[in-house]
Design an enzyme around this catalytic site. Sequence first.
Site, PDB file in Angstrom:
ATOM      1  CE  LYS B  95      30.302 -20.783   3.269  1.00  0.00           C
ATOM      2  NZ  LYS B  95      29.225 -21.201   4.167  1.00  0.00           N
ATOM      3  N   GLY B 156      21.434 -19.142   9.905  1.00  0.00           N
ATOM      4  CA  GLY B 156      20.578 -19.940  10.772  1.00  0.00           C
ATOM      5  C   GLY B 156      19.324 -19.235  11.234  1.00  0.00           C
ATOM      6  CG  ASN B 204      23.106 -26.493   6.704  1.00  0.00           C
ATOM      7  OD1 ASN B 204      22.309 -27.395   6.929  1.00  0.00           O
ATOM      8  ND2 ASN B 204      24.291 -26.494   7.244  1.00  0.00           N
ATOM      9  CB  THR B 205      19.243 -23.413   8.919  1.00  0.00           C
ATOM     10  OG1 THR B 205      20.579 -23.204   9.374  1.00  0.00           O
ATOM     11  CG2 THR B 205      18.317 -23.497  10.123  1.00  0.00           C
TER      12      THR B 205
END
Lengths: 372, 259
Positions: B95, B156, B204-205
């Site tokens: 990635k 994020g 993710n976050t």
Amino acid sequence: MTFKIFTEDIEARIKSVNKGNTNISHILNSKKHSISEEEFLTLISEEANPYIEKIALRAKQLTELRHGLVKGIYIPLYLSNICHNDCTYCGFSIKNKVRRKALTAEEISIELTNIYNRGYRNILLVSAERNGFSDIDYLKSAVALAKKIGFQSIASEFGAVDTEQASKLKRAGSDSFVLYQETFHVETYNRVHLFGLKKEYQHRLDGVTRAIEGGFQKVTLGFLGGLADYQFEALSLYRHFKYLQLNHWDVQFSLSIPRLNDAEGAIKSSYPVSDLTLTKLLSAFRISFPEMPILLSTRESKELRDGLTQICVTSLSCESKTTPGGYVQSNEELEQFSIDDTRSLTTLVNDLEKVGLEPVFKDWQIDLNGEF
Amino acid sequence: MLKIGNKTFKSRLMVGTGKFSSLELMGKTLIESKSEIITVSLRRIDLSQGDRRNILDFIPSGVQLLPNTSGARNADEAIKLAKLARAATGTNWIKIEVVPDPHYLLPDPIDTLRATEALVKDGFTVLPYINADPVLAKRLEDVGAATVMPLGSPIGTNRGIKTLEMLKIIIEQARVPVVVDAGLGRPSDAAMAMELGADAVLVNTAMAVSNNPLEMAKGFELAVRAGRIAYVAGLPKTNTQATPSSPIDSHLTGFLSNN
């Protein structure tokens, strides 16, 4: 164009701010990307003290959102205390009759290997300023040694280098640069820096820009808490950050506010920074700069470090010695300042894990440093 | 089935491994998410095989590891990290994250394209992280990117899908899978991306800093499936006027044929 601090302007600004308490909740609930200078000043005002819990809570939310629940771990290695500056607050000052020592290449290698084998991958190399930095090759070799031994992130704290010296350190493998203004208050600065290259206020202030021009893309700055009024220092630093971010959009800035403590032959603080004030300052910086890593050293107590790590600190040193070397060979009489949090690495790691935080030893790749 | 490069996957939820309060919790969350593609920063992987715990040991076996070049600020650094990642993990999937801006962590379009082109030529399966820029997406496709990974909002931030109009264009034009990456703060954001026709999402976050990452992983897993099912079924048209859901007379003009 260089960045300048205009003392009267800063003082007037601090006085002018409306510190009405009703603002605090409004500021903390702000949906904006960052708060304004006026809002920052409101958060660090004395009037904000009763709201510290709310301020800390907002800081914690922003820290977790941006930085997650991981905390970087690093360790400092002092290379030399041979100093040609006379700074009234520092144990390494040229006037102090302490034993002087610059680690030899072999000693550096032994210390670094010992530190590496304990599991550290992130090192801060520190040295007193010798003769207007004539020992750049010595420092460069130390960086190269750290890279060779396998450290993944190497920070340099060697004073206000010039651009070419910064470039040499960067190319040798150092990826981050640390420079404290100590105090932004010019009159105070002149009073505590009596001799040496460090005596030049503006030269020190411009040091960050020179480091960036030399190639550094990660820079840590801050002031030494206790030399001048904390609001003056904080607003000056805030403006310095804003100036630097505007002019260097691709550089990552980190923050650290060490506080004056007892050093050999040093002055006592005229403007002591309390635990509450430090918590308020670091939280206000977090709310203003959510992306900014914040470091906290072992000169602070275990209790304060544990508390601030939950709120805003993202990077902690551990097992620090502030004498040249000190990890293999102990030289206590040489220390720059004394350490408060003396926890072992194992204990610190356990303490972090107990409260749901993950210590991270490696969050950089040495191959990104220097020339390739 | 989601097809990327020469591999197929049942799950359309990719998960990132940063920010978790412990590696154990991260590992359990990954299992709960049923994700089959897990991304990890090369810069977090300790290649020295020291005594400390290695993040790779906590990633469930059998998944496609997707190393990322987080930390790279230009194409050269990304290429360097990609090669290290291949050597360290054995996968040629990468990635690409080229992020020179430390404030909003927005990716550099020019160097992302450069790195993608070079790494495709070198045999990598390249998944580039990009701003939601339709032209860039096409340019990446042209140089052989295996997917494009446009952001929903800055990474994020948990702000959800703020790049909606551009995402729609990217999805409409793409011939490679579109993975909406970054900013998805709640399962409904992920469901929305899937309803739009995204092929997958990356989260993710929102899981890592949730009060309960395991439950949140489950929530995202369900939302991604729900959004996909709805997209495949065909979303109903929206209407400004009310229409009865059980029409009284289903043949409004039936009287015309009564004679």
